[in-house]
Motif scaffolding. Structure first.
Motif, mmCIF file in Angstrom:
data_model
loop_
_atom_site.group_PDB
_atom_site.id
_atom_site.type_symbol
_atom_site.label_atom_id
_atom_site.label_comp_id
_atom_site.label_asym_id
_atom_site.label_seq_id
_atom_site.Cartn_x
_atom_site.Cartn_y
_atom_site.Cartn_z
ATOM 1 N N TYR A 132 90.968 8.851 -110.244
ATOM 2 C CA TYR A 132 91.078 8.143 -108.966
ATOM 3 C C TYR A 132 90.161 8.801 -107.940
ATOM 4 O O TYR A 132 89.845 9.985 -108.067
ATOM 5 N N PRO A 133 89.757 8.039 -106.898
ATOM 6 C CA PRO A 133 88.836 8.599 -105.902
ATOM 7 C C PRO A 133 89.362 9.935 -105.350
ATOM 8 O O PRO A 133 90.529 10.043 -105.007
ATOM 9 N N GLY A 134 88.485 10.899 -105.310
ATOM 10 C CA GLY A 134 88.843 12.191 -104.757
ATOM 11 C C GLY A 134 89.418 13.155 -105.763
ATOM 12 O O GLY A 134 89.490 14.353 -105.510
ATOM 13 N N GLU A 135 89.841 12.684 -106.923
ATOM 14 C CA GLU A 135 90.448 13.579 -107.908
ATOM 15 C C GLU A 135 89.352 14.210 -108.761
ATOM 16 O O GLU A 135 88.322 13.607 -109.028
ATOM 17 N N GLN A 193 93.566 8.827 -115.504
ATOM 18 C CA GLN A 193 94.162 10.166 -115.443
ATOM 19 C C GLN A 193 95.317 10.345 -116.432
ATOM 20 O O GLN A 193 96.240 11.112 -116.192
ATOM 21 N N TYR A 224 107.349 -4.276 -105.720
ATOM 22 C CA TYR A 224 106.775 -4.918 -104.535
ATOM 23 C C TYR A 224 106.153 -6.242 -104.922
ATOM 24 O O TYR A 224 105.359 -6.317 -105.849
#
Lengths: 282, 544
Positions: free
Chosen positions: A147-150, A127, A52
């Motif tokens: 990462y956020p939430g992990e 991670q 991308y």
């Protein structure tokens, strides 16, 4: 595993080299730059892999000149400081970035060697589950983090950063070793579950906040500790000798004498499980 | 004008069981073949294919305040479940709590065309409707939580039933809701004092009313107002070892009054050794079988990640203490409460395994498929995209046995499930996923393919693997237009918001205004959601 400090010099003819065509501040997402994806592909096939450019779907061929075939050794040249996710999830081979790397480099990797000649961005080796990351310069925030939430950050593997790192290095780390030769930012080892963070430079403020288990070793200036940590003795940790032996073998210029103790041991964070330790070099 | 020609049609509401029929659609409605001039009509050859009405989900949590808090609570739920923007459709992300557009797309791609949002607190109904406006394709409606409402409980305590009735009518209109929802009646209010209710005759603190009175009054009000659906009830003691017994008592307490008991799986346990739960599906199913006034949905557990979200605050606190992870607790002023806890259901967990088989036992032990709807109480017991797997479990006893062999041994021990050989037919599946829920919801134009019905239809290719078959329809039609071809979106028109507008004595408004002055943070005048705010919508008539 080869010699880490020589890895940057190694430039064999068996490597695939990607040369960034131009410098640009447009963020690029290129998790396809990985030994796993390149394996067995010709130059043209590699050039067709997607990436991308901003929100536009392009090919690696649009962004890079590509040279070399059939190998899991990759070299990346030119300005890739805005290229995210190089080596994302790699499981094998070697990847050398000859300059600064962008965010998420080597995140989720589980094997192989990743070398960055310059500085790395945020989320370096986030991670990660295995392999070795060696950064000649510094790195951004959340080195080896979750990462956020992990629930868990880095879970096996080795990250060596020769310069300084940003905030929350080793966030929610579960296993493995992070070595920082320079200074660490705020909240190093925040919410650590296990594993080791070795800080040779100044350890940033509020280390080990919320840590359950794990070890933070502070060799530089005596850090400012949180009140939820308690002094629990002075000792000469045997395991450190083995760690240092291993790192010397990996090519780091360390000496046993430099790291010989004794160390003051503080345990915490007592707001959590309280089985973590911060070892402060006397 | 479009025709689906030569398909095997499963339309249980009209008694059609796999007969070859042509289905014609014009102006968004199903029309009889003799009214059609096939010249110039666009036709779809369905020879050898299975034709059903569009799917109807009677209970799912897809939009509104708590779903959105779930999205914010779980950034990890979005990673790895992204959909890119393509072909004029919106991008989206999320697995257990997908974003609004993605939710509409995923339902349509599975052949569903109507979905009910199962719990909206009236105070935050505007949020629900704003998200409905961004949820394409499917028709939808919202159930309004009332089981712990201060105004109502006070009216019940003081014996002013008519006032309670008028208030409910006003509230449904103000929130542009579709049905009365009751969640843990009285228990959510007691949780605000750190407590709960455990028996139907326990007292609600400060109101001197009981769960039994709340159920009874709202049941009476529902009939008085002639609402198209029945009271949609999440009973007391959900998730507990005595929930099966309580459910049977609640069925008795309803005393023949019409009602829908939702996600019954979560309310059909008996206590085992220690903290272990066992399935009490046999006695619950027996009670349901003898109570023809009831419909239920199962809330089948699907192994994998889920996000539990409910108005049942005390339940969520218990779950949080068990799981140790993130927890949101919510207090919606004088109306209700709520909580959110992420979970992952594992076959290696004995209690999760029991929950899984309890749901299947209910499906197989309740005799009349017309009174059972297929749900996973999305995203509480499983994500709706797994309905095809649940269908396979119902249709294929060998697959069921194979999965049963993989669950925890403590759950397998003494379980009834292996003895149940019943397999659902395609006709049964058309009932539990379409005709039954539409009938229970009182949606006369949904869930069937007779003349006058909404032209919502799904065409499947019959396959031995029913999960594959139902996961990827050949065609999906909404309001007579093609929206999905070969499992891929081809159009995303806006569906309707379905709501009710029961009549009431406007004298009640002054009393409500008074209540707002003393109890609410918003003013009476800013509270009601107006019809202009809804976009495309339809008022479903009441019978009264």
């Amino acid at each position: 595993m080869g010699c880490l400090s020589c890895a940057a010099l190694a430039r064999t003819s068996t490597e695939v080299t990607l040369r960034r065509r131009e410098s640009s501040s447009i963020p690029i997402e290129a998790e396809t730059i990985s030994p796993d994806r390149f394996r067995g592909l010709s130059e043209t096939q590699i050039a067709r892999l997607p990436a991308y450019y901003g929100r536009r779907l392009v090919t690696l061929g649009d962004l890079f000149e590509i040279e070399g075939v059939h190998t899991d050794q990759i070299g990346v040249e030119g300005d890739v400081s805005h290229v995210k996710k190089i080596g994302y999830g790699m499981t094998r081979g070697s990847l050398t970035i000859r300059g600064d790397a962008g965010p998420h480099t080597g995140a989720l990797m589980s094997g192989g060697e990743l070398t960055i000649d310059g500085d790395a961005g945020d989320w370096l080796g986030a991670q990660m589950k295995g392999g070795v990351i060696n950064v000649m310069g510094g790195a951004g925030n959340f080195v080896g983090g979750a990462y956020p939430g992990e629930a868990r950050g880095m879970n096996r593997g080795l990250i060596v950063v020769r310069g300084n790192v940003g905030q929350e290095a080793g966030l929610r780390m579960r296993r493995g070793l992070i070595v920082v030769l320079g200074a660490t930012g705020d909240f190093p080892g925040a919410h650590m579950i296990a594993g080791t963070l070795l800080a040779l430079g100044r350890l940033g403020p509020r280390p080990g906040a919320g840590m359950k288990r794990g070890t933070i070793v502070a060799l530089g200036e005596a850090p400012e500790l949180l009140p939820a940590f308690r002094y629990s003795g002075t000792f000469e940790p045997v395991f450190l000798r083995f760690y240092i032996q291993h790192l010397i073998k990996e090519g780091l210029m360390l000496s046993q004498r430099q790291l010989a103790g004794p160390y003051l041991r503080y345990v915490g964070d007592f707001n959590e499980l309280g089985k973590g330790e911060i070892l402060v070099h006397v | 004008m479009r025709g689906i020609l030569g398909g095997r049609v499963y339309d249980p509401a009209n008694g059609i069981d796999g007969e070859v029929r042509d289905i014609w659609m014009r102006d968004g409605r199903i029309v009889p073949a003799d009214e059609i001039d096939p010249q110039g009509a666009e036709t779809f050859d369905a020879t050898g294919l299975v034709v059903m009405p569009g799917g109807v989900d009677i209970h799912s949590h897809i939009v509104g305040a708590k779903v959105n808090v779930g999205r914010k609570l779980r950034p990890e739920d979005h990673r790895g479940s992204e959909r890119e923007r393509r072909g004029g459709y919106w991008s989206g992300s999320g697995y257990t709590v997908p974003t609004t557009h993605l939710t509409g797309y995923l339902y349509a791609e599975m052949g569903y065309t109507t979905v009910m949002e199962a719990a909206t607190a009236p105070l935050v109904a505007r949020h629900t409707h704003e998200e409905f406006a961004d949820l394409p394709i499917v028709d939808k409606g919202a159930f309004i939580t009332m089981g712990n409402n201060h105004f109502l409980m006070r009216a019940i305590k003081e014996g002013r039933r008519e006032e309670a009735r008028d208030y409910v009518a006003w509230l449904l209109r103000a929130s542009k809701g579709y049905a009365i929802k009751i969640v843990n009646p009285g228990g959510v209010e007691n949780w605000k004092w750190g407590g709960n209710v455990e028996e139907l005759d326990d007292e609600v603190i400060g109101f001197e009313v009981t769960p039994r009175q709340i159920l009874e009054t709202l049941g009476w009000i529902n009939d008085e107002l002639g609402l198209p659906h029945v009271p949609h009830i999440h009973g007391i003691n959900l998730g507990r070892g005595r929930s099966g017994r309580t459910t049977v008592e609640s069925i008795r307490a309803l005393n023949g009054r019409r009602a829908h008991l939702c996600h019954l799986q979560f309310l059909s346990y008996r206590a085992g050794k220690g903290a272990m739960h066992l399935s009490d599906a046999a006695s619950v199913a027996e009670a349901v079988n003898t109570a023809s006034n009831l419909t239920v949905d199962v809330g089948q557990l699907v192994f994998g990640p889920a996000t539990t979200m409910t108005s049942d605050g005390p339940l969520q606190h218990n779950l949080h203490k068990t799981m140790g992870g993130r927890w949101v607790n919510d207090d919606v002023e004088s109306e209700t409460g709520g909580g959110i806890v992420p979970v992952t259901y594992e076959p290696t967990n004995p209690i999760n395994s029991v929950m899984w088989l309890t749901g299947l036992e209910l499906f197989l032990l309740i005799d009349d498929p017309w009174r059972v709807s297929l749900t996973t109480d999305h995203p509480n017991a499983g994500v709706f995209v797994h309905y095809p797997q649940v269908i396979k479990l119902l249709m294929d006893s060998a697959y069921r046995a194979e999965m049963f062999a993989g669950i925890h041994r403590r759950a397998r021990k003494g379980a009834l499930l292996p003895e149940l050989e019943r397999e659902y037919s395609l006709y049964d599946i058309a009932i539990v996923t379409r005709a039954g829920p539409a009938r229970s919801l009182g949606l006369r134009n949904k869930g069937h393919l007779g003349p006058g019905a909404d032209a919502d239809a799904t065409v499947y290719e019959e396959k031995a693997d029913k999960e594959e078959m139902f996961a990827r329809p050949r065609y999906v039609f909404k309001d007579g237009g093609l929206v999905v071809r070969d499992g891929e979106l081809v159009a995303a028109p806006q569906g309707r918001t379905l709501h009710v507008a029961p009549a009431y004595d406007s004298a009640i408004e002054e009393r409500i205004r008074e209540h707002f002055r003393e109890a609410y943070t918003v003013s009476f005048d800013n509270y009601s959601v107006s019809e202009e705010e809804l976009g495309r919508n339809e008022t479903v008539p009441c019978d009264a």
